[in-house]
Design a protein around this motif. Structure first.
Motif, short mmCIF file in Angstrom:
data_model
loop_
_atom_site.label_atom_id
_atom_site.label_comp_id
_atom_site.label_asym_id
_atom_site.label_seq_id
_atom_site.Cartn_x
_atom_site.Cartn_y
_atom_site.Cartn_z
N PRO A 75 0.81 -1.23 0.00
CA PRO A 75 0.00 0.00 0.00
C PRO A 75 0.83 1.27 0.00
CG PRO A 75 -0.12 -1.10 2.13
CD PRO A 75 0.55 -2.06 1.19
N MET A 76 2.04 1.19 0.54
CA MET A 76 2.93 2.36 0.51
C MET A 76 3.43 2.63 -0.90
SD MET A 76 5.12 1.83 4.03
CE MET A 76 4.27 1.54 5.59
N LEU A 77 3.72 1.55 -1.65
CA LEU A 77 4.15 1.70 -3.03
C LEU A 77 3.04 2.29 -3.89
CD1 LEU A 77 6.09 -1.66 -3.58
CD2 LEU A 77 7.07 0.61 -3.20
N GLN A 78 1.79 2.01 -3.54
CA GLN A 78 0.67 2.55 -4.30
C GLN A 78 0.55 4.07 -4.14
OE1 GLN A 78 -1.38 0.94 -6.43
NE2 GLN A 78 -0.24 -0.96 -6.11
N LEU A 79 0.97 4.59 -3.01
CA LEU A 79 0.79 6.03 -2.73
C LEU A 79 2.06 6.85 -2.92
CD1 LEU A 79 -1.40 6.01 0.53
CD2 LEU A 79 -2.15 6.41 -1.82
N GLY A 80 3.22 6.23 -2.70
CA GLY A 80 4.47 6.99 -2.65
C GLY A 80 5.06 7.30 -4.01
N PHE A 81 6.09 8.14 -3.99
CA PHE A 81 6.85 8.51 -5.19
C PHE A 81 8.19 7.79 -5.13
CE2 PHE A 81 10.01 11.16 -7.34
CZ PHE A 81 9.42 11.34 -8.58
N ALA A 82 8.45 6.91 -6.10
CA ALA A 82 9.71 6.16 -6.15
C ALA A 82 10.77 7.01 -6.83
CB ALA A 82 9.51 4.85 -6.89
N CYS A 83 11.71 7.51 -6.04
CA CYS A 83 12.72 8.44 -6.55
C CYS A 83 14.04 7.71 -6.79
CB CYS A 83 12.93 9.57 -5.56
SG CYS A 83 13.98 10.90 -6.20
N ARG A 84 14.49 7.73 -8.04
CA ARG A 84 15.75 7.08 -8.41
C ARG A 84 16.79 8.08 -8.91
NH1 ARG A 84 11.87 3.14 -9.85
NH2 ARG A 84 12.44 1.03 -9.18
N HIS A 85 16.45 9.35 -8.93
CA HIS A 85 17.34 10.33 -9.52
C HIS A 85 17.54 11.52 -8.59
CE1 HIS A 85 17.08 8.13 -13.29
NE2 HIS A 85 15.77 8.13 -13.17
N SER A 86 18.68 12.18 -8.75
CA SER A 86 18.98 13.38 -7.98
C SER A 86 19.53 14.45 -8.91
CB SER A 86 20.02 13.06 -6.90
OG SER A 86 21.28 12.75 -7.48
N VAL A 87 19.55 15.67 -8.42
CA VAL A 87 20.06 16.78 -9.21
C VAL A 87 20.66 17.81 -8.26
CG1 VAL A 87 17.86 18.03 -9.20
CG2 VAL A 87 19.51 18.42 -11.06
N THR A 88 21.71 18.47 -8.69
CA THR A 88 22.34 19.54 -7.91
C THR A 88 22.46 20.78 -8.77
OG1 THR A 88 23.64 17.91 -6.67
CG2 THR A 88 24.35 20.21 -6.54
N TYR A 89 22.03 21.92 -8.22
CA TYR A 89 22.12 23.19 -8.92
C TYR A 89 22.94 24.18 -8.10
CZ TYR A 89 18.39 21.83 -12.17
OH TYR A 89 17.64 21.20 -13.13
N LYS A 90 23.70 24.99 -8.79
CA LYS A 90 24.43 26.10 -8.17
C LYS A 90 24.39 27.27 -9.14
CE LYS A 90 28.83 27.28 -5.94
NZ LYS A 90 28.28 27.38 -4.58
N ASN A 91 23.90 28.40 -8.65
CA ASN A 91 23.75 29.61 -9.49
C ASN A 91 22.94 29.33 -10.76
OD1 ASN A 91 25.37 31.13 -7.67
ND2 ASN A 91 27.23 30.36 -8.67
N GLY A 92 21.95 28.47 -10.62
CA GLY A 92 21.08 28.18 -11.75
C GLY A 92 21.63 27.17 -12.73
N GLU A 93 22.85 26.68 -12.50
CA GLU A 93 23.46 25.71 -13.40
C GLU A 93 23.49 24.33 -12.75
OE1 GLU A 93 24.46 26.33 -16.48
OE2 GLU A 93 23.87 28.44 -16.35
N GLN A 94 23.19 23.32 -13.54
CA GLN A 94 23.23 21.96 -13.02
C GLN A 94 24.67 21.49 -12.89
OE1 GLN A 94 21.00 19.11 -15.30
NE2 GLN A 94 21.69 17.37 -14.08
N ILE A 95 25.00 20.92 -11.73
CA ILE A 95 26.34 20.38 -11.47
C ILE A 95 26.34 18.91 -11.83
CG2 ILE A 95 28.08 19.92 -9.71
CD1 ILE A 95 27.07 22.34 -8.20
N ILE A 96 27.27 18.52 -12.68
CA ILE A 96 27.40 17.12 -13.09
C ILE A 96 28.84 16.66 -12.88
CG2 ILE A 96 27.18 15.46 -14.96
CD1 ILE A 96 25.07 17.28 -16.17
N PRO A 97 29.11 15.58 -12.13
CA PRO A 97 28.12 14.82 -11.39
C PRO A 97 27.60 15.60 -10.19
CG PRO A 97 30.31 14.05 -10.84
CD PRO A 97 30.48 15.06 -11.93
#
Length: 578
Positions: A75-97
């Motif tokens: 029932p938790m899987l039915q309601l929750g959001f499965a998050c597999r990704h992340s992102v980092t931003y600094k001064n509006g720019e995405q930092i990779i990695p």
């Protein structure tokens, strides 16, 4: 569940009384009742008050495994959001990695290679429903105001008397129990009344967390985000269930100076918008917000008098920086529940229950040690130990700490030291160390050849699982199997004890386990196609091995296919035929 208006005329004796009906108390009660123990949960707040709080949101892989083994996850899987990704931003720019949350993208060796994001009110609702399904007693709106123990009574007697007050009628009533559990939060009455010191400190740093429906021009929104800000620290962007989002940021002294009248919802929204710059943010709905002070504290003892135990925030508090609060509490509840059950049923020796404090306190202390650094760095401050360039970017060091703590954050790398339960034997026959989690390898069901996970066929049933890895099918191992059978024919307690279950893991595949093994297997049998399970666990193929799993799925010990070794371990922790 029973009425929320208990009176003294109702049942007054239970094996376990739990003070606190949050997720930790509910989970603990569900397990106890599911395993046949009488339990009563008492929560001082009403459900509508509990559900008004946003609180914890992230459930990490090892936590998901534990919930799955208890039949709670679907029932938790039915309601929750499965998050597999992340992102980092600094001064509006995405930092990779990226930094900080990138461990979410590198989760391996588990079916749950994601973080389930589900607000606590939904988790609690599911647990309340599950608690009702097993017929546990649950009361709302009642407060614990006193308790005491009769130390002259035996542990199997109702030696704990606790007093409660109905907060609406002010009626008082008493309950008797064998054990009392404090799962009543950071201001725990149980902890204070038991005289257990709460050691640690509270900092001057404050954070704000705010949940709602948000629109933004930030490119990636449904990923765990870290927005590196010089004014608001390491800003959290967390995608929530039901399309909502949480924003979290440091409420520094400079920011607080702008609001001499204090923090309101409007202030929380305005500073959330400021924290996300240069991205624009608009709140369509605000569901919940909070301002809280950062601190790390741990109870000096997690139990006292062998009858009073602490779980969750009652035993430890820390920042939400690593999102470990609810996960840690769930691990407490799972660790304690089966030990209590086996002790109450008279199956486990006293040493088993005593390992709860040592195991959980050591894990929590590790969390607190690095949580202090995380909290400071997320507030854009340097820890006292840092001797490097103070003009450098604290977010870089924060990312390094998260990388080092990745296996701890996911929970997959949490392990316990040697104790009465975790007994290290031969290391040359199996590479998995006692007290640690075995790989969740895939096995095959006889006949259908369907794939099944090891952790699924060894659910938490308050039982120890004896896994016999058969190695190569040759005469030498067949002789070992025959010797083990002869031993079991004389030591029948190893197969008759309800707290022990057997499984046989057979290399290759076959039409039937009997033919593939050349004899009747021990318990149910599963095929190890390609010998992957043997390989992953480092099993010596020429000699086979036995791995005994604790009820929570961790390895208790490993040994050769020898009845004496198996008996020695299990008899040291269980009463079998005595």
């Amino acid at each position: 569940m029973t009425t929320s208006e208990p009176t003294i005329t109702g049942n007054t004796k239970y094996d376990v009384v739990i003070v606190g009906g949050g997720p930790v108390g509910l989970l603990l009660a569900y397990q106890l009742r599911r395993f046949g123990v009488s339990v009563c949960v008492l929560e001082q707040h009403r459900e509508e008050t509990q559900d008004a709080y946003g609180r914890a949101i992230a459930l990490f892989p090892r936590t998901l495994e534990l919930l799955d083994q208890l039949g709670l996850l679907d029932p938790m899987l039915q309601l929750g959001f499965a998050c597999r990704h992340s992102v980092t931003y600094k001064n509006g720019e995405q930092i990779i990695p990226g930094r900080v949350w990138t461990f979410m993208e590198n989760i391996k060796d588990t079916a749950f290679d994601f973080t389930l994001v589900l607000r606590q009110m939904y988790t609690e609702s599911i647990l309340r429903d599950k608690l009702q399904s097993v017929g546990a007693v649950y009361h709302q709106g009642v407060e614990c105001i006193d308790f005491g123990c009769d130390d002259a009574m035996n542990l199997d007697e109702y030696s704990v008397t606790s007093t409660f007050m109905n907060r609406t009628t002010e009626e008082r009533f008493q309950l008797k129990s064998k054990y009392l559990i404090g799962a009543d939060g950071g201001r725990s009455f149980v902890r204070r009344h038991a005289g257990i010191p709460f050691e640690g400190d509270t900092s001057e740093d404050q954070w704000i967390r705010i949940d709602g429906i948000v629109e933004t021009d930030m490119p990636i929104t449904r990923a765990y985000g870290a927005i590196e800000s010089e004014t608001h620290g390491n800003v959290l962007w967390a995608p929530l269930d039901h399309g909502a989002t949480r924003i979290g940021y440091a409420y520094s002294a400079n920011i607080a100076a702008k609001y001499p009248d204090g923090v309101t919802k409007e202030v929380a929204v305005q500073e959330a918008i400021e924290s996300m710059k240069p991205f624009s943010v608009e709140f369509k709905e605000v569901h919940w917000w909070t301002l809280y002070t950062i601190g790390q504290r741990i109870a000096k003892r997690f139990s006292t008098r062998d009858r009073i135990f602490l779980c969750g925030d009652a035993a430890h508090t820390h920042s939400s920086g690593a999102a470990q609060g609810l996960n840690t509490g769930i691990h407490d509840a799972v660790n304690l529940a089966w030990k209590l059950v086996l002790r109450i049923q008279g199956t486990a020796r006293p040493e088993v229950l005593q390992t709860y404090t040592s195991e959980r306190a050591s894990a929590v202390q590790k969390l607190i040690d690095y949580d202090k650094d995380i909290a400071l760095l997320m507030s854009y401050k340097w820890p006292a130990w840092y001797k490097g360039d103070r003009e450098a970017d604290p977010h870089l060091v924060l990312g390094e700490i998260f990388d080092k703590a990745a296996s701890f954050n996911t929970g997959l790398g949490i392990s316990y030291s040697e104790n009465a339960l975790n007994q290290r034997q031969r290391t040359d026959i199996c590479s998995v160390v006692a007290g640690s989690r075995p790989p969740d390898v895939e096995l095959t069901v006889p006949g259908t050849n369907q794939s099944v996970r090891l952790h699924n066929i060894t659910p938490n049933q308050a039982t120890f699982w004896v896994l016999v890895f058969a190695g190569r099918n040759d005469p030498s191992i067949q002789n070992l199997m025959e010797e083990l059978q002869r031993y079991l024919d004389t030591a029948m307690e190893l197969t008759s004890c309800k707290a022990i279950k057997w499984l046989t893991i057979i290399t290759g595949t076959g039409c039937s386990p009997y033919e593939a093994l050349g004899r009747r297997p021990f318990g149910d049998a599963y095929f190890d196609t390609g010998s992957i399970a043997h390989d992953r666990l480092g099993i010596d193929m020429d000699n086979g091995a036995v791995a005994i799993l604790r009820p929570d799925g961790l390895v208790g010990t490993t040994c050769g296919i020898r009845g004496e070794s198996i008996h020695r371990y299990l008899s040291s922790i269980l009463h079998m035929g005595e």
